[in-house]
Motif scaffolding. Structure first.
Motif, PDB file in Angstrom:
ATOM      1  N   PRO A  17      17.855 -19.522 -28.975  1.00 39.56           N
ATOM      2  CA  PRO A  17      19.163 -20.108 -29.326  1.00 39.56           C
ATOM      3  C   PRO A  17      20.197 -19.022 -29.619  1.00 39.56           C
ATOM      4  CG  PRO A  17      17.376 -21.160 -30.560  1.00 39.56           C
ATOM      5  CD  PRO A  17      16.805 -19.930 -29.913  1.00 39.56           C
ATOM      6  N   SER A  18      21.413 -19.228 -29.139  1.00 40.07           N
ATOM      7  CA  SER A  18      22.476 -18.230 -29.338  1.00 40.07           C
ATOM      8  C   SER A  18      23.835 -18.922 -29.380  1.00 40.07           C
ATOM      9  CB  SER A  18      22.437 -17.174 -28.231  1.00 40.07           C
ATOM     10  OG  SER A  18      22.490 -17.786 -26.946  1.00 40.07           O
ATOM     11  N   ILE A  19      23.924 -19.972 -30.182  1.00 36.48           N
ATOM     12  CA  ILE A  19      25.159 -20.755 -30.262  1.00 36.48           C
ATOM     13  C   ILE A  19      26.223 -19.965 -31.011  1.00 36.48           C
ATOM     14  CG2 ILE A  19      26.202 -22.807 -31.304  1.00 36.48           C
ATOM     15  CD1 ILE A  19      23.431 -24.172 -30.882  1.00 36.48           C
ATOM     16  N   SER A  20      27.410 -19.914 -30.463  1.00 35.12           N
ATOM     17  CA  SER A  20      28.549 -19.377 -31.207  1.00 35.12           C
ATOM     18  C   SER A  20      29.511 -20.515 -31.496  1.00 35.12           C
ATOM     19  CB  SER A  20      29.244 -18.246 -30.439  1.00 35.12           C
ATOM     20  OG  SER A  20      29.915 -18.716 -29.310  1.00 35.12           O
ATOM     21  N   CYS A  21      29.998 -20.549 -32.731  1.00 36.66           N
ATOM     22  CA  CYS A  21      30.839 -21.650 -33.168  1.00 36.66           C
ATOM     23  C   CYS A  21      31.709 -21.172 -34.325  1.00 36.66           C
ATOM     24  CB  CYS A  21      29.967 -22.835 -33.611  1.00 36.66           C
ATOM     25  SG  CYS A  21      30.901 -24.306 -34.091  1.00 36.66           S
ATOM     26  N   VAL A  22      32.927 -21.684 -34.394  1.00 31.43           N
ATOM     27  CA  VAL A  22      33.810 -21.322 -35.504  1.00 31.43           C
ATOM     28  C   VAL A  22      33.306 -21.908 -36.821  1.00 31.43           C
ATOM     29  CG1 VAL A  22      35.843 -21.043 -34.041  1.00 31.43           C
ATOM     30  CG2 VAL A  22      35.314 -23.301 -34.988  1.00 31.43           C
ATOM     31  N   ASN A  23      32.426 -22.904 -36.759  1.00 32.34           N
ATOM     32  CA  ASN A  23      31.798 -23.469 -37.949  1.00 32.34           C
ATOM     33  C   ASN A  23      30.581 -22.613 -38.308  1.00 32.34           C
ATOM     34  OD1 ASN A  23      30.413 -24.926 -39.891  1.00 32.34           O
ATOM     35  ND2 ASN A  23      30.589 -26.884 -38.832  1.00 32.34           N
ATOM     36  N   PRO A  24      30.620 -21.892 -39.431  1.00 26.58           N
ATOM     37  CA  PRO A  24      29.510 -20.985 -39.765  1.00 26.58           C
ATOM     38  C   PRO A  24      28.180 -21.692 -39.977  1.00 26.58           C
ATOM     39  CG  PRO A  24      31.052 -21.190 -41.605  1.00 26.58           C
ATOM     40  CD  PRO A  24      31.695 -21.853 -40.427  1.00 26.58           C
ATOM     41  N   LYS A  25      28.194 -22.985 -40.240  1.00 23.67           N
ATOM     42  CA  LYS A  25      26.948 -23.721 -40.416  1.00 23.67           C
ATOM     43  C   LYS A  25      26.211 -23.902 -39.085  1.00 23.67           C
ATOM     44  CE  LYS A  25      28.516 -26.341 -44.456  1.00 23.67           C
ATOM     45  NZ  LYS A  25      28.763 -27.705 -45.021  1.00 23.67           N
ATOM     46  N   ILE A  26      26.937 -23.813 -37.984  1.00 28.16           N
ATOM     47  CA  ILE A  26      26.357 -23.990 -36.654  1.00 28.16           C
ATOM     48  C   ILE A  26      26.158 -22.651 -35.950  1.00 28.16           C
ATOM     49  CG2 ILE A  26      26.722 -25.085 -34.389  1.00 28.16           C
ATOM     50  CD1 ILE A  26      28.352 -27.234 -35.804  1.00 28.16           C
ATOM     51  N   ASP A  27      26.996 -21.692 -36.283  1.00 24.08           N
ATOM     52  CA  ASP A  27      26.988 -20.396 -35.606  1.00 24.08           C
ATOM     53  C   ASP A  27      25.634 -19.695 -35.758  1.00 24.08           C
ATOM     54  OD1 ASP A  27      28.617 -18.402 -34.196  1.00 24.08           O
ATOM     55  OD2 ASP A  27      28.260 -17.175 -35.971  1.00 24.08           O
ATOM     56  N   GLN A  28      25.217 -19.004 -34.690  1.00 32.67           N
ATOM     57  CA  GLN A  28      23.925 -18.318 -34.681  1.00 32.67           C
ATOM     58  C   GLN A  28      24.079 -16.894 -34.141  1.00 32.67           C
ATOM     59  OE1 GLN A  28      21.818 -21.042 -32.065  1.00 32.67           O
ATOM     60  NE2 GLN A  28      20.788 -22.013 -33.793  1.00 32.67           N
ATOM     61  N   SER A  29      23.118 -16.053 -34.459  1.00 33.63           N
ATOM     62  CA  SER A  29      23.060 -14.711 -33.892  1.00 33.63           C
ATOM     63  C   SER A  29      22.644 -14.782 -32.423  1.00 33.63           C
ATOM     64  CB  SER A  29      22.050 -13.864 -34.668  1.00 33.63           C
ATOM     65  OG  SER A  29      21.877 -12.598 -34.042  1.00 33.63           O
ATOM     66  N   ASN A  30      23.080 -13.789 -31.656  1.00 30.76           N
ATOM     67  CA  ASN A  30      22.639 -13.661 -30.260  1.00 30.76           C
ATOM     68  C   ASN A  30      21.597 -12.559 -30.109  1.00 30.76           C
ATOM     69  OD1 ASN A  30      24.395 -11.452 -30.665  1.00 30.76           O
ATOM     70  ND2 ASN A  30      24.960 -11.388 -28.508  1.00 30.76           N
ATOM     71  N   ARG A  31      21.054 -12.070 -31.230  1.00 27.09           N
ATOM     72  CA  ARG A  31      20.179 -10.897 -31.195  1.00 27.09           C
ATOM     73  C   ARG A  31      18.925 -11.142 -30.356  1.00 27.09           C
ATOM     74  NH1 ARG A  31      19.882  -5.605 -33.609  1.00 27.09           N
ATOM     75  NH2 ARG A  31      18.408  -4.644 -32.196  1.00 27.09           N
ATOM     76  N   GLU A  32      18.352 -12.350 -30.437  1.00 30.02           N
ATOM     77  CA  GLU A  32      17.117 -12.601 -29.693  1.00 30.02           C
ATOM     78  C   GLU A  32      17.349 -12.482 -28.185  1.00 30.02           C
ATOM     79  OE1 GLU A  32      13.533 -15.956 -29.367  1.00 30.02           O
ATOM     80  OE2 GLU A  32      15.200 -16.246 -30.783  1.00 30.02           O
ATOM     81  N   VAL A  33      18.473 -13.000 -27.714  1.00 26.96           N
ATOM     82  CA  VAL A  33      18.799 -12.884 -26.283  1.00 26.96           C
ATOM     83  C   VAL A  33      19.021 -11.416 -25.913  1.00 26.96           C
ATOM     84  CG1 VAL A  33      20.430 -13.517 -24.466  1.00 26.96           C
ATOM     85  CG2 VAL A  33      19.765 -15.202 -26.182  1.00 26.96           C
ATOM     86  N   ILE A  34      19.758 -10.705 -26.741  1.00 24.80           N
ATOM     87  CA  ILE A  34      20.012  -9.285 -26.495  1.00 24.80           C
ATOM     88  C   ILE A  34      18.701  -8.502 -26.435  1.00 24.80           C
ATOM     89  CG2 ILE A  34      20.959  -7.187 -27.534  1.00 24.80           C
ATOM     90  CD1 ILE A  34      23.112  -8.827 -26.210  1.00 24.80           C
ATOM     91  N   ASN A  35      17.783  -8.799 -27.352  1.00 26.44           N
ATOM     92  CA  ASN A  35      16.500  -8.095 -27.365  1.00 26.44           C
ATOM     93  C   ASN A  35      15.697  -8.365 -26.099  1.00 26.44           C
ATOM     94  OD1 ASN A  35      17.021  -6.922 -29.814  1.00 26.44           O
ATOM     95  ND2 ASN A  35      15.789  -8.370 -30.998  1.00 26.44           N
ATOM     96  N   LEU A  36      15.671  -9.622 -25.658  1.00 22.21           N
ATOM     97  CA  LEU A  36      14.974  -9.957 -24.414  1.00 22.21           C
ATOM     98  C   LEU A  36      15.527  -9.152 -23.249  1.00 22.21           C
ATOM     99  CD1 LEU A  36      14.679 -13.857 -24.642  1.00 22.21           C
ATOM    100  CD2 LEU A  36      12.762 -12.254 -24.543  1.00 22.21           C
ATOM    101  N   LEU A  37      16.846  -9.168 -23.112  1.00 25.68           N
ATOM    102  CA  LEU A  37      17.480  -8.471 -21.995  1.00 25.68           C
ATOM    103  C   LEU A  37      17.242  -6.964 -22.079  1.00 25.68           C
ATOM    104  CD1 LEU A  37      20.882 -10.405 -21.811  1.00 25.68           C
ATOM    105  CD2 LEU A  37      18.953 -10.589 -20.229  1.00 25.68           C
ATOM    106  N   ALA A  38      17.358  -6.421 -23.285  1.00 26.11           N
ATOM    107  CA  ALA A  38      17.162  -4.983 -23.445  1.00 26.11           C
ATOM    108  C   ALA A  38      15.733  -4.581 -23.089  1.00 26.11           C
ATOM    109  CB  ALA A  38      17.497  -4.568 -24.876  1.00 26.11           C
ATOM    110  N   ASN A  39      14.768  -5.365 -23.510  1.00 27.94           N
ATOM    111  CA  ASN A  39      13.368  -5.042 -23.195  1.00 27.94           C
ATOM    112  C   ASN A  39      13.106  -5.104 -21.698  1.00 27.94           C
ATOM    113  OD1 ASN A  39      12.700  -4.636 -25.882  1.00 27.94           O
ATOM    114  ND2 ASN A  39      12.052  -6.741 -26.209  1.00 27.94           N
ATOM    115  N   TRP A  40      13.613  -6.141 -21.060  1.00 22.68           N
ATOM    116  CA  TRP A  40      13.418  -6.261 -19.607  1.00 22.68           C
ATOM    117  C   TRP A  40      14.114  -5.122 -18.874  1.00 22.68           C
ATOM    118  CZ3 TRP A  40      15.032 -12.085 -19.834  1.00 22.68           C
ATOM    119  CH2 TRP A  40      13.971 -12.834 -20.352  1.00 22.68           C
TER     120      TRP A  40
END
Length: 381
Positions: A17-40
Motif C-alpha cells: 500500500p502506498s496511498i497519498s492523501c491530504v488527510n493524514p489519517k489515510i496517508d501512507q508511506s511509499n517506502r515499501e514500494v521504493i524498497n521493492l524497486l530498489a532491490n530489483w
C-alpha cells in the motif's frame, strides 16, 4: 531477482500500500514500494539512491541508474496511489486478480504496472553495452501535490535529456497537457437582521458580482487562447464550491467560493493567479467587503514538448500514433524544468485511474515492454 516476471513483480507492487492523501489519517508511506524497486534494480546492476522528501516523513524518491555518462533516457513514474472505497470494489484492492485477461488492483493502471514493465525490458540487455545511462525514476506524492517531483528540482542534477513518464495513455504518446491551480475566494461582510439591509453588508450579494466578473474573464481567456490539439481546446475555469451565510433571516456575513483553472501551454499560472486576484478585488472594490484568497492547490504548470523533439519522433514511430494532448496533469513540467524533454506514454487507461475495480488490460503488457526495449536501445545503446 526474487520476482522474476512481470506479473509477479506487479503482484508485489500492488500488495504494498502506498496511498497519498491530504488527510493524514489515510496517508501512507511509499517506502515499501521504493524498497521493492530498489532491490530489483540493484539485482539488475543499477546504482540506487533513495532520497527522503524534505518535511515529509516516510516519503521517498528513488533514482536508479544503469550505465554512465551524459544523455541517456529517464523512465519515470510515481509510486503512490489514490485512496479507495472498499465497498465499491469486487476484489481485494491489494491483491492482483486476473479475470478474462484483465489484471485488477489499486494502482495497476495508474501506474505501478509501468515499473514492472521497465524492469522486464531491462532484463533484455547487457548493461556493459550501454553508451548512455538508463535512469529509473520513482517519485512520491504525485497524487497529492507533486512533492516528490518538486523535490527533484533542488536535489537532482542530471545530464539526461529525454524522458518517458508511464502514466496511463493507452499506449499513445502525449506531448502536451494542461496545467491546473485551485483557489479559495472568501468575502467578509457583516451579518444583521434581514428586515433592514442597512444593518449589515451582504457577502453573498458581493459574491454575485465576483462570479459575474469571473465568467466574463473566462470568456476573455477562451477568446484569446485556443489549441485545437486538446479535446477541450480552451482554458477552463470551474466554479466548483460555494458556501455563504447560515439562515434566511440573517444578512450573509461571509461567503466562500472555490474555483479551479486549467490553462493551456504558454499560460503562466502565477500570472493567471495575479489576474484572478485583481479581477475579484476590483469587482467588490466599492462594496466595503473584505477579500481573502487562499491557494487550495499551488498548481501544476501546463507542458508542451516540441513536435520535432527526438523523444516525440521516436515514440510516435514505435507506437504508430501521432503525439496527442490531454487535460490531466503529470510530473512532466518538473522534468522539463530540469532540462529534460518529456513524453507521457504508458500501458494503462486513464478511464481506469482513480476508479473502483481499477485494472490494466493484459494485452497491453507485451506491446509496452517492446516499446520500452526499443526506447532503451535507441537512447542508451
Amino acid at each position: 531477482m526474487k520476482f522474476h516476471n512481470t506479473i509477479a513483480m506487479l503482484d508485489a507492487l500492488i500488495a504494498a500500500p502506498s496511498i497519498s492523501c491530504v488527510n493524514p489519517k489515510i496517508d501512507q508511506s511509499n517506502r515499501e514500494v521504493i524498497n521493492l524497486l530498489a532491490n530489483w534494480c540493484q539485482d539488475l546492476g543499477f546504482s540506487c539512491e533513495i532520497l527522503p522528501i524534505p518535511n515529509m516523513p516516510d516519503k521517498f524518491n528513488l533514482i536508479a541508474t544503469l550505465g554512465h555518462g551524459e544523455g541517456g533516457l529517464v523512465l519515470s513514474g510515481h509510486t503512490d496511489t489514490v485512496p479507495y472505497d472498499l465497498e465499491q470494489w469486487d476484489v481485494d484492492p491489494f491483491k492482483l486478480t486476473e479475470k478474462d485477461g484483465l489484471f485488477y488492483g489499486l494502482g495497476t493502471s495508474d501506474m505501478k504496472a509501468f515499473f514492472a514493465l521497465v524492469l522486464e525490458a531491462v532484463k533484455k540487455f547487457d548493461p556493459k553495452q550501454f553508451k548512455h545511462p538508463l535512469i529509473l525514476l520513482a517519485t512520491a506524492e504525485e497524487e497529492s501535490g507533486m512533492d516528490g517531483a518538486k523535490a527533484l528540482l533542488n536535489t537532482w542534477k542530471t545530464g539526461a535529456r529525454h524522458a518517458v513518464i508511464g502514466e496511463p495513455t493507452n499506449l499513445r504518446p502525449i506531448r502536451m497537457h494542461k496545467g491546473i491551480f485551485m483557489e479559495s475566494i472568501h468575502l467578509q461582510g457583516l451579518a444583521g437582521h434581514s428586515s433592514d439591509p442597512s444593518l449589515g453588508n451582504n457577502a453573498l450579494e458581493g459574491m454575485h458580482l465576483v462570479i459575474a466578473e469571473l465568467i466574463k474573464w473566462r470568456q476573455q481567456l477562451q477568446s484569446k487562447y485556443h489549441n485545437p490539439l486538446f479535446q477541450v481546446p480552451v482554458p477552463t475555469l470551474n466554479l466548483g464550491h460555494i458556501h455563504g451565510g447560515d439562515n434566511p433571516n440573517r444578512i450573509c456575513g461571509g461567503c466562500e467560493l472555490h474555483i479551479d483553472l486549467r490553462p493551456l501551454p504558454n499560460m503562466d499560472i502565477q500570472e493567471l493567479r495575479g489576474m484572478l486576484h485583481q479581477k475579484v478585488t476590483q469587482a467588490v472594490a466599492d462594496t466595503g467587503l473584505g477579500v481573502e484568497f487562499t491557494a487550495l492547490f499551488d498548481g501544476i504548470p501546463a507542458v508542451e514538448t516540441a513536435q520535432d523533439a527526438e523523444i516525440v519522433k521516436v515514440t510516435q514511430k514505435l507506437t504508430h500514433h501521432e503525439a496527442e494532448a490531454v487535460a490531466f496533469a503529470t510530473e512532466a513540467p518538473y522534468l522539463q524544468q530540469l532540462g529534460i524533454e518529456p513524453v507521457v506514454l504508458g500501458p494503462g487507461d486513464i478511464a481506469q485511474a482513480h476508479q473502483p475495480n481499477e485494472f490494466i488490460n493484459g494485452q497491453r503488457l507485451q506491446p509496452m515492454t517492446e516499446v520500452l526495449v526499443n526506447l532503451i536501445r535507441h537512447f542508451c545503446l
